[in-house]
Design a protein around this motif. Sequence first.
Motif, short mmCIF file in Angstrom:
data_model
loop_
_atom_site.label_atom_id
_atom_site.label_comp_id
_atom_site.label_asym_id
_atom_site.label_seq_id
_atom_site.Cartn_x
_atom_site.Cartn_y
_atom_site.Cartn_z
N LYS A 35 -3.73 11.27 5.47
CA LYS A 35 -4.57 11.30 4.27
C LYS A 35 -4.92 9.91 3.74
N ILE A 36 -4.33 8.85 4.32
CA ILE A 36 -4.56 7.50 3.76
C ILE A 36 -6.06 7.18 3.62
N PRO A 37 -6.88 7.40 4.67
CA PRO A 37 -8.30 7.05 4.50
C PRO A 37 -8.97 7.84 3.37
N ASP A 38 -8.68 9.12 3.27
CA ASP A 38 -9.30 9.94 2.21
C ASP A 38 -8.85 9.47 0.82
N ILE A 39 -7.56 9.15 0.71
CA ILE A 39 -7.04 8.72 -0.59
C ILE A 39 -7.71 7.41 -1.01
N ILE A 40 -7.79 6.47 -0.08
CA ILE A 40 -8.42 5.17 -0.40
C ILE A 40 -9.89 5.38 -0.77
N GLU A 41 -10.58 6.24 -0.06
CA GLU A 41 -12.00 6.46 -0.36
C GLU A 41 -12.17 7.12 -1.72
N TYR A 42 -11.34 8.12 -1.99
CA TYR A 42 -11.47 8.83 -3.28
C TYR A 42 -11.15 7.88 -4.44
N PHE A 43 -10.03 7.16 -4.34
CA PHE A 43 -9.67 6.24 -5.43
C PHE A 43 -10.72 5.13 -5.57
N SER A 44 -11.31 4.69 -4.47
CA SER A 44 -12.37 3.67 -4.58
C SER A 44 -13.55 4.22 -5.37
N SER A 45 -13.81 5.52 -5.21
CA SER A 45 -14.94 6.10 -5.94
C SER A 45 -14.63 6.22 -7.44
N VAL A 46 -13.37 6.40 -7.78
CA VAL A 46 -13.01 6.58 -9.20
C VAL A 46 -12.62 5.27 -9.86
N PHE A 47 -11.89 4.40 -9.15
CA PHE A 47 -11.34 3.18 -9.75
C PHE A 47 -12.13 1.91 -9.40
N GLY A 48 -13.08 2.03 -8.46
CA GLY A 48 -13.82 0.86 -8.00
C GLY A 48 -13.26 0.37 -6.68
N PRO A 49 -13.88 -0.68 -6.12
CA PRO A 49 -13.54 -1.14 -4.77
C PRO A 49 -12.05 -1.38 -4.57
N TYR A 50 -11.54 -0.99 -3.40
CA TYR A 50 -10.15 -1.28 -3.04
C TYR A 50 -9.93 -2.80 -3.17
N PRO A 51 -8.85 -3.21 -3.87
CA PRO A 51 -8.75 -4.64 -4.23
C PRO A 51 -8.22 -5.59 -3.16
N PHE A 52 -7.82 -5.10 -1.99
CA PHE A 52 -7.23 -5.99 -0.99
C PHE A 52 -7.95 -5.84 0.35
N SER A 53 -7.64 -6.77 1.28
CA SER A 53 -8.38 -6.76 2.54
C SER A 53 -7.73 -5.91 3.63
N SER A 54 -6.61 -5.26 3.30
CA SER A 54 -6.04 -4.32 4.27
C SER A 54 -5.20 -3.30 3.52
N THR A 55 -4.88 -2.21 4.21
CA THR A 55 -4.01 -1.19 3.61
C THR A 55 -3.09 -0.63 4.68
N GLY A 56 -2.30 0.39 4.29
CA GLY A 56 -1.38 0.98 5.25
C GLY A 56 -0.16 1.55 4.57
N ALA A 57 0.94 1.63 5.32
CA ALA A 57 2.18 2.19 4.77
C ALA A 57 3.32 1.83 5.71
#
Length: 473
Positions: free
Chosen positions: A272-294
């Motif tokens: 679900k990581i890609p969906d979560i990042i996309e959804y939060f980007s739509s609500v909170f604005g652009p993802y603030p860092f140049s990479s993600t993961g877990a």
Amino acid sequence: MRISRLSGAALAVAAGALIGVPAAQPALAAPGAPGAPRYSAGAAGVGDPYFPDQGNGGFDVQHYDIAFAYDPATRHMDAVTTITAVATQDLDRFNLDFRGPEISELKVDKHPAAFTRDGQELIVTPRPKLKSGQVFSVTVKYAGTPPVITDPDGSLEGWVPTDDGAFVAGEPQGAPAWFPGSDHPTDKATFTFHATVPEGITAVGNGSLVSQTTENGRTTFVWDSAEPMATYLATVTIGNFTVTESATPSGVPIYTAVDPRLVTQSASAVSKIPDIIEYFSSVFGPYPFSSTGAIIDRAPNVGYALETQTKPIFSSAPSVGTMAHELAHQWYGDSVTPTKWSDIWLNEGFATYATWLWTEHTGGATAQQTFNNSSNYGRAATSSFWQTVLADPGSVDMFGSVPYNRGAMTLHALRGKIGDTAFFKLIKDWAAENRHGNTDTAAFIRSAEKASGMDLTAFFDVWAFQKGKPASW
Ligand code: TRP
Ligand code: ZN
């Protein structure tokens, strides 16, 4: 790197710790030497209300370069950390925060410097002395076993050995277990990690993997965290990991490291990581860092997850909700960071509310239903839950239910009060205006009043500053 100088000053004032603020220059410079340096010692802490020793006065860290070799079998670390900082006053002495193993050598620039240790304070006497504005480096060489730190609430952090490596977490005070620095959330800096571990073991740090090279049975991982980061969000977690690399639909690289024993149980949250990042980007604005993961590790004695920057760390297989919570922190907590620990609800309330929104978005309970339920507003007015103040829960209850649940309830109630348009603009602007910075509850109230055009004094009084179950607002 102190992005938000104003709020840093506000913190010192709020905490009554004016020692960190340079005194006005007295007109006593030696004749013929206007502006002659006036050397003094940097403050031992920045005066945080919960952790007064954290951070240091007299300089601002810009970069940490942390290089170490670690052997999980012997738990031995050999490390060299180099700090690049700029002096903010003329310094004949300064402190670092460090709880790690024995130091064999310490240099300021190229010069060996005298040092002493007292609790978490590492007291350094630089010679030559440092002038205000001067950029300098501190190189600290140390070796031994980094400690596990026990928090006010009894939980473990710092350098926590696991059966195949180490789980490395630093909120709120574990970072000095493994590197010297200025351990307060207001002193953000960029980081580079060079971690050497036995071949077959993976060392996972914040940011992007620059290189991975194996030689003589040992692998060195170099990680670079190019965006400023608070020390408590740093990790290099070590173990046997199954690594997967991919990207979100909008192109943010994803690096996941999962303990092979947890791959099956973690699959749903990881997917679900890609969906979560996309959804939060739509609500909170652009993802603030140049990479993600877990990073999903097996550390049963830890029992919580942490929003380590770019790659949250989990001590067991996470639910989708926990994954969403830690990814939401990348906006609220990691990019937008409290100026003082008593404002922890700005992290936990926002991340909790983000999961309410995610749950509704994915067809579960609506945010309103979650607000109403028995873990939230449905708690009886007589419950002890209502007896903790949101904007000052105390260091023992920083990670108790109040900053999380009352925090999220406060945001939902605010949304009801100011309406969806103003609310969602507010939380997006909040992320943009404080990106990679530090801020506080007072600033949030000002932003909310600006976004809504309403006087919200009474609202925040009952929700954030008073005890008791709010009855009307
Ligand atoms: N901030 C973490 C989260 O909510 C939780 C956390 C960090 C924590 N440090 C802790 C919980 C110490 C208990 C004790 O995701
Ligand atoms: Zn959280």
